[in-house]
Write an enzyme that holds these catalytic residues in place. Structure first.
Site, PDB file in Angstrom:
ATOM      1  N   ARG A 227       0.854  -1.203   0.000  1.00 27.69           N
ATOM      2  CA  ARG A 227       0.000   0.000   0.000  1.00 27.69           C
ATOM      3  C   ARG A 227       0.886   1.248   0.000  1.00 27.69           C
ATOM      4  NH1 ARG A 227      -1.642  -0.167   6.452  1.00 27.69           N
ATOM      5  NH2 ARG A 227       0.156   1.045   7.100  1.00 27.69           N
TER       6      ARG A 227
ATOM      7  N   ASP B 266       5.839  -7.818   1.541  1.00 28.79           N
ATOM      8  CA  ASP B 266       5.205  -7.094   2.654  1.00 28.79           C
ATOM      9  C   ASP B 266       4.772  -8.074   3.732  1.00 28.79           C
ATOM     10  OD1 ASP B 266       3.245  -5.209   4.106  1.00 28.79           O
ATOM     11  OD2 ASP B 266       3.793  -3.943   2.410  1.00 28.79           O
TER      12      ASP B 266
ATOM     13  N   VAL C  66      10.778  -7.392   6.829  1.00 30.99           N
ATOM     14  CA  VAL C  66      12.122  -6.867   6.534  1.00 30.99           C
ATOM     15  C   VAL C  66      13.066  -6.932   7.714  1.00 30.99           C
ATOM     16  CG1 VAL C  66      11.422  -5.332   4.642  1.00 30.99           C
ATOM     17  CG2 VAL C  66      11.425  -4.452   7.004  1.00 30.99           C
TER      18      VAL C  66
ATOM     19  N   TYR D 236      11.870   8.573  14.898  1.00 32.67           N
ATOM     20  CA  TYR D 236      11.690   8.327  13.454  1.00 32.67           C
ATOM     21  C   TYR D 236      12.797   9.041  12.665  1.00 32.67           C
ATOM     22  CZ  TYR D 236       9.367   8.438   8.854  1.00 32.67           C
ATOM     23  OH  TYR D 236       9.066   8.318   7.518  1.00 32.67           O
TER      24      TYR D 236
ATOM     25  N   LYS E 239      15.588   7.417  10.172  1.00 32.35           N
ATOM     26  CA  LYS E 239      15.701   7.785   8.765  1.00 32.35           C
ATOM     27  C   LYS E 239      17.076   8.393   8.448  1.00 32.35           C
ATOM     28  CE  LYS E 239      11.880   6.202   7.259  1.00 32.35           C
ATOM     29  NZ  LYS E 239      11.770   5.321   6.092  1.00 32.35           N
TER      30      LYS E 239
HETATM   31  P1  NAI Z   1       2.364   3.023   4.941  1.00 29.84           P
HETATM   32  O1  NAI Z   1       2.233   2.785   6.395  1.00 29.84           O
HETATM   33  O2  NAI Z   1       1.185   3.478   4.181  1.00 29.84           O
HETATM   34  O3  NAI Z   1       2.953   1.723   4.221  1.00 29.84           O
HETATM   35  C1  NAI Z   1       4.075   1.058   4.768  1.00 29.84           C
HETATM   36  C2  NAI Z   1       4.120  -0.343   4.219  1.00 29.84           C
HETATM   37  O4  NAI Z   1       5.255  -1.009   4.828  1.00 29.84           O
HETATM   38  C3  NAI Z   1       2.879  -1.161   4.586  1.00 29.84           C
HETATM   39  O5  NAI Z   1       2.437  -1.902   3.470  1.00 29.84           O
HETATM   40  C4  NAI Z   1       3.373  -2.062   5.694  1.00 29.84           C
HETATM   41  O6  NAI Z   1       2.689  -3.286   5.810  1.00 29.84           O
HETATM   42  C5  NAI Z   1       4.828  -2.282   5.273  1.00 29.84           C
HETATM   43  N1  NAI Z   1       5.639  -2.750   6.385  1.00 29.84           N
HETATM   44  C6  NAI Z   1       5.694  -2.266   7.642  1.00 29.84           C
HETATM   45  N2  NAI Z   1       6.526  -3.011   8.399  1.00 29.84           N
HETATM   46  C7  NAI Z   1       6.999  -3.991   7.602  1.00 29.84           C
HETATM   47  C8  NAI Z   1       7.893  -5.080   7.790  1.00 29.84           C
HETATM   48  N3  NAI Z   1       8.448  -5.333   8.995  1.00 29.84           N
HETATM   49  N4  NAI Z   1       8.179  -5.885   6.740  1.00 29.84           N
HETATM   50  C9  NAI Z   1       7.602  -5.665   5.529  1.00 29.84           C
HETATM   51  N5  NAI Z   1       6.729  -4.661   5.286  1.00 29.84           N
HETATM   52  C10 NAI Z   1       6.439  -3.840   6.313  1.00 29.84           C
HETATM   53  O7  NAI Z   1       3.557   4.088   4.796  1.00 29.84           O
HETATM   54  P2  NAI Z   1       3.990   5.003   3.555  1.00 29.84           P
HETATM   55  O8  NAI Z   1       3.580   6.379   3.825  1.00 29.84           O
HETATM   56  O9  NAI Z   1       3.632   4.349   2.290  1.00 29.84           O
HETATM   57  O10 NAI Z   1       5.579   4.973   3.750  1.00 29.84           O
HETATM   58  C11 NAI Z   1       6.448   4.189   2.952  1.00 29.84           C
HETATM   59  C12 NAI Z   1       7.888   4.596   3.290  1.00 29.84           C
HETATM   60  O11 NAI Z   1       8.067   5.989   3.008  1.00 29.84           O
HETATM   61  C13 NAI Z   1       8.237   4.412   4.761  1.00 29.84           C
HETATM   62  O12 NAI Z   1       9.582   3.978   4.869  1.00 29.84           O
HETATM   63  C14 NAI Z   1       8.097   5.814   5.322  1.00 29.84           C
HETATM   64  O13 NAI Z   1       8.896   5.990   6.467  1.00 29.84           O
HETATM   65  C15 NAI Z   1       8.575   6.645   4.162  1.00 29.84           C
HETATM   66  N6  NAI Z   1       8.112   8.022   4.176  1.00 29.84           N
HETATM   67  C16 NAI Z   1       6.768   8.293   4.164  1.00 29.84           C
HETATM   68  C17 NAI Z   1       6.343   9.605   4.189  1.00 29.84           C
HETATM   69  C18 NAI Z   1       4.890   9.982   4.218  1.00 29.84           C
HETATM   70  O14 NAI Z   1       4.587  11.144   4.510  1.00 29.84           O
HETATM   71  N7  NAI Z   1       3.982   9.087   3.899  1.00 29.84           N
HETATM   72  C19 NAI Z   1       7.305  10.730   4.210  1.00 29.84           C
HETATM   73  C20 NAI Z   1       8.679  10.317   4.222  1.00 29.84           C
HETATM   74  C21 NAI Z   1       9.061   9.009   4.188  1.00 29.84           C
END
Ligand code: NAI
Length: 267
Positions: free
Chosen positions: A18, A39, A66, A161, A165
């Site tokens: 997602r 995932d 992961v 966090y 990062k």
């Molecule tokens: P989200 O929470 O919508 O999606 C994160 C995904 O990572 C989910 O599908 C979840 O199941 C998966 N996940 C979590 N733990 C896991 C594990 N142990 N093993 C495998 N999969 C795992 O978050 P989003 O917003 O899509 O974020 C994606 C990346 O971008 C993250 O690393 C986040 O820190 C980074 N990010 C997001 C920002 C935002 O504003 N949305 C801004 C800056 C960075």
């Protein structure tokens, strides 16, 4: 990004079920890559892979936590088998636990370090082992780690966090240096996304209001936009386009770099 051709490339996107990861997987697939969605969320991951297949792409779901070395040991050969190789690894999976330092929850911090830092480091480890000469894929390739604007600014409520990062930033540089020194033939870069309204991004705004940093989630978002020269939040395709660029030969002389995709917030 229609001009970039990734056909014949095989990509693994962690956290691809997602949010930003699903958008990155879709953009890589649109550029022609075969994609593995890796995932912990099995149902959502399978649905995302199915929707990519419905659009004509080659896409598979692979279960992966992961933070567990043993999970990577199973997932990478499964991806190589399913897709016929591995050229691109996007270490995108991450979690965010909002906390004032004065109220620090050490368990939340440990979980973030485990998923965000250990998870990314293991992703680099297993990408290198597969892609370096003699590995199961063995052709070189590219790794893209997803850091955050939080590694480049000081925003209240996200100290742990931000630390996790920032660690991804350093992992990226050392990984690029090791790949060069040992002739792995793998480029390693990172992206610093700005705040984007995914499940994580939306929850962060709610949390910031709940812990008293802003009167409401909307005002937390407004504070971010006010600090952003582009005057808006990020969109998933902003981050996905950056990943497609870094994965492609258009970035063939780019390694050990960090690309802010944050509308200028972190400059
Ligand atoms: P989200 O929470 O919508 O999606 C994160 C995904 O990572 C989910 O599908 C979840 O199941 C998966 N996940 C979590 N733990 C896991 C594990 N142990 N093993 C495998 N999969 C795992 O978050 P989003 O917003 O899509 O974020 C994606 C990346 O971008 C993250 O690393 C986040 O820190 C980074 N990010 C997001 C920002 C935002 O504003 N949305 C801004 C800056 C960075």
């Amino acid at each position: 990004m229609t001009s970039i051709d990734l056909s014949a490339r095989k990509a693994l996107v962690t956290g691809g079920a997602r949010g930003l990861g699903a958008g990155m997987a879709e953009a890589l697939a649109k550029a022609g890559a075969a994609v593995a969605i890796a995932d912990v969320l099995e149902d959502a991951g399978k649905e995302t892979a199915q929707s990519l297949r419905d659009a004509g792409a080659t896409a598979e779901f692979v279960p992966l936590d992961v933070s567990a070395d043993s999970s990577w040991e199973q997932a990478v050969p499964a991806v190589v088998d399913a897709l016929g190789g591995l050229d691109i690894v996007v270490n995108n999976a991450g979690i965010e636990v909002t906390n004032l330092l004065a109220d620090l929850d050490p368990e939340g911090l440990r979980r973030m370090l485990d998923v965000n830092v250990v998870g990314t480091a293991l992703g680099i480890k297993h990408a290198f082992r597969a892609m370096r000469p003699g590995g199961v894929a063995g052709n070189g390739g590219t790794v893209i780690n997803i850091s955050s604007v939080a590694a480049t600014i000081a925003f209240p409520g996200i100290a742990g966090y931000s630390a996790s990062k920032s660690a991804i930033d350093r992992l990226t540089r050392v990984a690029a240096a090791e790949s060069g020194r040992l002739d792995y033939g793998v480029r390693v870069n990172c992206v610093y996304p700005g705040l984007t309204p995914t499940a994580m991004g939306n929850k962060l705004a709610v949390d910031c209001a709940e812990i008293g940093l802003f009167p409401s989630p909307e005002e937390a978002v407004q504070a971010v936009v006010a600090q952003t020269p582009s005057g808006r939040l990020g969109q998933i395709d902003d981050m996905a386009d950056a990943v497609v660029f870094l994965a492609s030969d258009a970035a063939k002389f780019v390694t050990g770099a960090g690309l802010p995709v944050d509308g200028g917030m972190g400059m």
